[in-house]
Design an enzyme around this catalytic site. Structure first.
Site, mmCIF file in Angstrom:
data_model
loop_
_atom_site.group_PDB
_atom_site.id
_atom_site.type_symbol
_atom_site.label_atom_id
_atom_site.label_comp_id
_atom_site.label_asym_id
_atom_site.label_seq_id
_atom_site.Cartn_x
_atom_site.Cartn_y
_atom_site.Cartn_z
ATOM 1 N N GLU A 284 39.769 38.671 42.375
ATOM 2 C CA GLU A 284 40.303 37.265 43.215
ATOM 3 C C GLU A 284 40.643 36.415 42.958
ATOM 4 O O GLU A 284 39.768 34.935 43.035
ATOM 5 C CB GLU A 284 40.085 37.401 44.435
ATOM 6 N N GLU B 229 40.350 46.166 47.357
ATOM 7 C CA GLU B 229 40.070 46.410 47.901
ATOM 8 C C GLU B 229 40.557 46.017 49.450
ATOM 9 O O GLU B 229 41.771 45.809 49.294
ATOM 10 C CB GLU B 229 39.349 44.834 47.983
#
Length: 446
Positions: A227, A348
């Site tokens: 991320e 995810e």
């Protein structure tokens, strides 16, 4: 012949041959000692399963020449639990359970930087061998279980060190050009630290299998960073320069493995699709990321996307969250088909158990929604290549749980959803191509 005579004759025979027997036995013992001194016993007795590398062909993953779709999961904690003997069984249990559910890929951390508990990289280029052997164990057990790994190489967040730790190292040594966490992306000294780390991991020879990581087909892909955000440059140019350089560096060391960035999937401020971002305040456009631009480099083999509707949206209505999920996925799959022309992996997705009015059936609805989008994309030969739920655990792991973790076999409807999707994906190209374990799992399905 009487027994006493037999005994005397036998004793005389043994006495006559002892002169030859003892030197031979001694020599054999010496050979065994020398062998065990120079050969890792675990490596010698390790039975290596045969695995092929997953490759990319256009918008699809391929394995042994056939399309490969991912029903996978996240267990970030594998290496950390493999360090200590009393926790190590959790790793094998999770990987074997995943395999039995038909799950094909697990995403996990291949980093822990700094002076924290079980740190892998203690200081730049300095490693704790015990922790590295724990990562060896994770890779070996994945191979043994028939599961492949996405190994993430650093965290954007501070957990497990992350980019913050690299900046601290440079600052402490007096060579950092900025104390900003974002200097991880533009400071030449920090970039050199990270490249040294990456090379050490890629060229690591597994002490159990004897295979270098860069040559191990049990590793599905390298993820550059979990991320990434670079808010000091909302244009995205700084992060894109880093992605281009680091991905090219990895390819120069390891040509066999796939690479992904680790993006959440947000569109940049100049993207015509920025209105697709979940936040009404356009917060995502300030993060210095852009899904299309960050994923378009030829050294990036597939694009990654995350899905957290309860954290991203202000609504409490499950129906609105699921509607967003479907639109978010279809938009990115469209990008993969038409603009990027490469696979899209939803690496995810999850639903927090801390939501107002949460019940377990809501998580099942999310799983079903994600699975259906992936299945339809796979049936049509589109770029939706797979999804990975966050996160799965075994029992007794409360200290590693966040709002999203669960033990899948503790709830029958959830387990049924997971195995159903594994079978649907596996059966797309017919039963004749299934492995024996998947055939057994899907034997009762039509």
């Amino acid at each position: 012949m009487p027994n006493t005579q037999k005994s005397c004759k036998l004793n005389r025979k043994m006495a006559a041959t002892n002169g030859l027997f003892y030197p031979i036995a001694g020599l054999a013992s010496l050979v065994a000692f020398v062998f065990l001194s120079f050969v890792d016993v675990r490596e010698f007795f390790y039975k290596e399963p045969s695995l092929s590398f997953v490759e990319r062909n256009g918008v699809q993953f391929v394995l042994d020449g056939r399309p490969f779709y991912v029903n996978g999961w996240n267990s970030y904690w594998l290496m950390d639990n493999a360090v200590e003997d009393h926790r190590r069984p959790r790793v094998r249990a999770m990987l074997q359970a995943g395999s039995k559910m038909g799950l094909t890929v697990c995403r996990t951390w291949a980093f822990n930087d700094g002076s924290s508990y079980h740190a892998l990289q203690i200081s730049p280029g300095q490693f704790d061998e015990k922790v590295f052997k724990a990562l060896d164990y994770v890779v070996a057990e994945a191979r043994r279980s028939g599961v492949r790994l996405i190994l993430s190489l650093v965290n954007n967040l501070q957990a497990y060190g992350g980019k913050t730790q690299y900046v601290k190292w440079a600052w402490q040594e007096g060579i950092g050009i900025s104390s900003s966490n974002d200097s991880f992306f533009f400071d030449p000294s920090i970039r050199a630290y990270f490249k040294d780390y990456v090379k050490a991991v890629l060229t690591r020879k597994n002490t159990i299998t004897g295979i270098k990581y860069k040559d191990d087909a049990a590793i599905f892909a390298w993820e550059l960073i979990n991320e990434p955000h670079c808010m000091s440059d909302p244009s995205g140019d700084t992060l894109q320069d880093w992605i281009k350089d680091i991905s090219a560096f990895i390819k120069s060391v390891d040509e066999k493995h796939l690479i992904t960035v680790g993006l959440e999937g947000f569109y940049g401020p100049k993207s015509p699709k920025s209105s697709t971002n979940p936040s009404a305040s356009a917060y995502e456009a300030t993060l210095g990321t852009d899904f299309i631009r960050d994923s378009q480099f030829p050294t990036i083999d597939f694009a990654s996307v995350h899905i957290y509707p309860d954290h991203w949206l202000v609504t409490d209505k499950v129906e609105d969250k699921l509607k967003f999920v479907k639109k978010w996925m279809l938009t990115h799959i469209g990008d993969g088909d038409t603009e990027l022309k490469k696979p899209i992996m939803f690496t995810e997705y999850g639903l927090s158990d801390q939501n107002k009015g949460f019940d377990l059936s809501q998580r099942d609805q999310l799983i079903q929604t994600v699975d259906d989008v992936i299945y339809k994309s796979a049936k049509r030969g589109q770029s939706g290549a797979g999804s990975m739920i966050w996160q799965l655990m075994v029992g007794g792991m409360d200290e590693y749980n966040d709002d999203f973790g669960f033990v899948p076999w503790e709830r029958r409807p959830t387990l049924a959803l997971i195995t159903k999707h594994s079978c649907r994906l596996a059966l797309i190209h017919g039963r004749s191509q299934l492995s024996p374990s998947i055939k057994e799992l899907c034997a009762h399905r039509r």
